[in-house]
Design an enzyme around this catalytic site. Structure first.
Site, PDB file in Angstrom:
ATOM      1  CB  SER A   9      -7.668-136.213 -15.730  1.00 40.98           C
ATOM      2  OG  SER A   9      -6.279-136.437 -15.755  1.00 40.98           O
ATOM      3  CG  HIS A  17     -11.433-134.330 -14.527  1.00 43.34           C
ATOM      4  ND1 HIS A  17     -11.626-134.250 -15.888  1.00 43.34           N
ATOM      5  CD2 HIS A  17     -10.138-133.982 -14.307  1.00 43.34           C
ATOM      6  CE1 HIS A  17     -10.498-133.884 -16.466  1.00 43.34           C
ATOM      7  NE2 HIS A  17      -9.574-133.714 -15.524  1.00 43.34           N
ATOM      8  CE  LYS A  71     -10.544-130.797 -16.863  1.00 45.76           C
ATOM      9  NZ  LYS A  71      -9.696-129.606 -16.792  1.00 45.76           N
TER      10      LYS A  71
END
Lengths: 136, 408
Positions: B185, B213, B244
């Protein structure tokens, strides 16, 4: 009455001296073993090499730790066995863990994170490294 | 010693962070206008630090699904999954995620943090060995504090470092559990997953991969790094988040392990917290449909990544090692990073600032995250602004500026 004998091992280009003190009967077996060692040099070389690596001297371990801690030294104060790593040096917890990882690879041991958490001084870290090296 | 004395060092660092007059950790979004714009400090800002990779927070179909769910089932479940908090929709969501990965089982958590925390600390128990990447997310580190297993770190993205640690365990009893992340990240770099899997297979270790991610971003179907590297079948557990790419909140874990469901009555972060509200479950189910139906979002995301990454690299910025939806910009020290962040805010651009001890190897970063719906103009504007600030702060070695300065 006890007698002493000094045995010398040669392995690769290193030489090891062991002073053995024991009862004559026991010494006989020590010498027999020593003789076998000489005869079976090939097999023993590896065994002795392992013994060399695992039996790290205190001075060697401390020197290696100090080498890794030197960048975090504050002022003129020398790093000694009593140095409290997280307090006396400008090193944060993450950098301590990274330093431990380097030491792990140097000595070919693994120091679990929960063990690292209990280590405060350079001496304690050296104790742990020596203990883990001996256990290998 | 007072309760807060132990934080003296941190307080000092935090004071540094706030010297520019703004506190990067207390930024208030006064009004979010779209996935790429918000009002902050009374001004419209370009958002390039929100992990909103597909821009689905404002997808009309996801919003409608959430609104419908609230009308039908209310605002919250007011209970945990093992009590009154399991609705038909939670189970349906779990089935849909399992199908998405082609795995047999799925468990949904209230946050991604809780998924890692509970799962990792429960899977690796007393007598087991847990091996984690040095740059692991906080949720993985916190799981390490909770587990009864022995925990050892290996060097970031270094399969040989993992192998050395597995080898040292020799024939000691206990399960080996290895935790990896698809995309890290902070710097946006991805794991050499195939090489890691080979090492894990050699030593019979279980593998947990966190695709927080990388969900949506990587793989032909957006399943993440496990798909793009062709190792889905070799990953024993795949963890991810809804907060996300899927634009909501929540976490999940999929697996083919036959006794997986026992985790529903052993993982405490699943058992002892309220389940996701119906609106979230509904928007996530819809978002997953959008991810499947619109692969062009992924293409657009990577095209935007290339624009930002290559644009900044061409200006001389030092970036993370590879293209990724997270673009980390290295800055020489904490104060420069904070000054740079503040200057960008003044110029109308919001990014994240990341400074030690939250970053690997003590680096100071501006952490940018790219969105599929950023326009090329927005990103080119950002590159221009960053270049200007970089020159002013002396971060970019710029000859033109020196010539102009010398001619004065």
């Amino acid at each position: 009455m006890k007698h002493g004998v000094t045995i010398c091992h040669f392995t690769r280009n290193r030489c090891f001296w062991h002073k053995v003190t024991a009862h004559p009967r026991a010494l006989e077996s020590v010498l027999r073993t020593a003789h076998q060692m000489i005869v079976e040099t090939d097999g023993m070389t590896d065994t002795l090499e392992r013994a060399r690596v695992s039996g790290q001297s205190r001075g060697e371990v401390i020197r290696e730790i100090c080498r890794h801690l030197a960048p975090f030294q504050t002022g003129e104060r020398p790093i000694t066995g009593g140095t409290v790593i997280a307090k006396d040096l400008t090193i944060d917890s993450l950098a301590i863990m990274d330093m431990v990882m380097e030491l792990e690879d140097h000595f070919d041991i693994s120091i679990p994170m929960n063990v690292v958490a209990e280590i405060h001084t350079v001496d304690q870290l050296a104790d742990t490294i020596q203990k883990l090296c001996a256990r290998r | 010693m007072g309760l807060f004395d132990r934080y003296a060092g941190l307080l000092e660092a935090y004071r540094d962070v706030r010297t520019t007059g703004y506190d990067p950790f207390q930024i208030r979004m006064e009004r979010v206008l779209s996935p790429t714009e918000a009002i902050i400090n009374g001004r419209k800002m370009l958002l390039v630090g929100t992990n909103n990779y597909f821009g689905l927070t404002f997808d009309p179909s996801c919003m409608e699904a959430a609104i419908e769910a609230i009308r039908a089932e209310g605002t919250g479940t007011t209970g945990s999954r093992i009590a009154n908090g399991s609705y038909t929709e939670h189970v349906a969501l779990e089935q849909e995620i399992a199908e998405f990965y082609g795995k047999k089982h799925c468990m949904v958590f209230t946050t991604g943090y809780q998924a890692n925390l509970g799962l990792i600390s429960t899977l690796a128990g007393e007598g087991d060995q847990l091996l984690i990447d040095a740059d692991s997310h906080a949720s993985i580190y916190d799981a390490c504090k909770m587990t009864q297993a022995e925990v050892v770190r290996f060097k970031h993205n270094d399969p040989s470092s993992l192998e050395a640690r597995l080898r040292r365990l020799g024939d000691r009893p206990g399960n080996r559990v290895v935790v990896l992340e698809g995309i890290y990240s902070m710097l946006g770099d991805s794991a050499p997953l195939r090489e890691f899997i080979d090492v894990c297979k050699k030593y019979g270790a279980y593998v947990i991969v966190d695709e927080a991610h990388s969900l949506g971003a990587l793989g032909d179907n957006g399943r993440g790094l496990c798909e793009s590297t062709g190792v889905i079948d070799d990953c024993h557990f795949i963890v991810g988040t809804f907060s996300k790419t899927l634009g909501a909140i929540g976490g999940y874990c999929v697996s083919d392990e036959p006794d997986f469901d026992i985790l529903r009555v052993t993982v405490r972060s699943y058992m002892f917290t309220a389940s996701l509200p119906p609106s979230i479950v509904a928007s996530v189910r819809q978002a997953l449909k959008v991810v499947k139906a619109k692969p062009e979002l992924r293409t657009q995301l990577w095209s935007n990544v290339a624009t930002l990454y290559e644009g900044l690299a061409a200006k001389g910025f030092k970036l993370g090692p590879e293209h990724g939806p997270v673009v980390g910009v290295h800055l020489p020290d904490r104060m420069t990073a904070i000054g740079f962040w503040r200057a960008m805010l003044d110029a109308g651009i919001y990014v994240n600032v990341a400074v030690p001890p939250a970053t690997p190897n003590g680096v100071s970063l501006l952490r940018c995250s790219v969105c599929a719906v950023h326009t090329k103009e927005q990103l080119e504007h950002m590159i221009e602004v960053m270049t200007g600030i970089g020159r002013q702060l002396g971060v970019l070695d710029d000859r033109t500026l020196r010539v102009v300065g010398g001619a004065r």
